[in-house]
Design a protein around this motif. Sequence first.
Motif, PDB file in Angstrom:
ATOM      1  N   ASP A 131      45.699  40.218  33.533  1.00  0.00           N
ATOM      2  CA  ASP A 131      45.675  41.594  34.001  1.00  0.00           C
ATOM      3  C   ASP A 131      45.324  41.606  35.208  1.00  0.00           C
ATOM      4  O   ASP A 131      43.583  41.763  35.225  1.00  0.00           O
ATOM      5  CB  ASP A 131      44.474  42.015  32.445  1.00  0.00           C
ATOM      6  CG  ASP A 131      44.286  43.915  33.276  1.00  0.00           C
ATOM      7  OD1 ASP A 131      45.775  44.139  33.785  1.00  0.00           O
ATOM      8  OD2 ASP A 131      43.815  44.627  32.207  1.00  0.00           O
ATOM      9  N   PRO A 132      45.704  41.789  36.029  1.00  0.00           N
ATOM     10  CA  PRO A 132      45.280  41.799  37.580  1.00  0.00           C
ATOM     11  C   PRO A 132      44.887  43.016  37.860  1.00  0.00           C
ATOM     12  O   PRO A 132      43.368  43.417  38.740  1.00  0.00           O
ATOM     13  CB  PRO A 132      46.650  42.770  38.403  1.00  0.00           C
ATOM     14  CG  PRO A 132      47.917  41.614  37.186  1.00  0.00           C
ATOM     15  CD  PRO A 132      47.124  41.973  35.789  1.00  0.00           C
ATOM     16  N   SER A 133      43.822  43.885  36.862  1.00  0.00           N
ATOM     17  CA  SER A 133      43.691  45.128  36.700  1.00  0.00           C
ATOM     18  C   SER A 133      42.112  45.718  35.939  1.00  0.00           C
ATOM     19  O   SER A 133      41.577  46.189  36.026  1.00  0.00           O
ATOM     20  CB  SER A 133      44.388  46.898  36.741  1.00  0.00           C
ATOM     21  OG  SER A 133      44.371  46.534  35.352  1.00  0.00           O
ATOM     22  N   ALA A 165      38.873  46.500  38.384  1.00  0.00           N
ATOM     23  CA  ALA A 165      39.103  48.187  38.079  1.00  0.00           C
ATOM     24  C   ALA A 165      38.214  48.657  36.852  1.00  0.00           C
ATOM     25  O   ALA A 165      37.561  48.981  36.769  1.00  0.00           O
ATOM     26  CB  ALA A 165      40.164  48.604  38.226  1.00  0.00           C
ATOM     27  N   LYS A 166      39.169  47.615  35.208  1.00  0.00           N
ATOM     28  CA  LYS A 166      38.684  48.314  34.177  1.00  0.00           C
ATOM     29  C   LYS A 166      36.953  47.821  33.888  1.00  0.00           C
ATOM     30  O   LYS A 166      36.259  48.768  33.412  1.00  0.00           O
ATOM     31  CB  LYS A 166      39.247  47.707  32.837  1.00  0.00           C
ATOM     32  CG  LYS A 166      41.019  47.940  32.946  1.00  0.00           C
ATOM     33  CD  LYS A 166      41.776  47.639  32.332  1.00  0.00           C
ATOM     34  CE  LYS A 166      43.160  47.917  32.479  1.00  0.00           C
ATOM     35  NZ  LYS A 166      44.069  46.943  31.079  1.00  0.00           N
TER      36      LYS A 166
END
Length: 117
Positions: free
Chosen positions: A51-53, A56-57
């Motif tokens: 999950d590349p995000s 941010a999460k």
Amino acid sequence: NNNNKNNNNNNASDPVPRGGHNPPKPNTPLPPHKQILLTLQRGYRQRLAADPSFLAKSILEIIVAASTQFAAEVSRRGWDRMAVEGDFVFSGVLTAVFGKYFSMWRVAKTVQLDDDI
């Protein structure tokens, strides 16, 4: 000549090379703190690959956990007691952040990387 004693060359009898440390010997187990850091680093890479995000999460989760716990502490203690009971407030916020992040970490998607084999 006695000037060689002050020379920075390594002698065969020196147990530790001057200007550095002993490099790890092959098949020598790493210290526990380095093993933990390597495990966390590998786990982070696995989650980021899935999950590349994830970063941010993660940041959002920490902000939400800290702010909601701080709001609960203010509600429970009131503004006038926040400074007096700051150590309890700090430990409550820190516990909430670690607990929420750990639960997020455990359920996050992962991908098996080539260097994990």
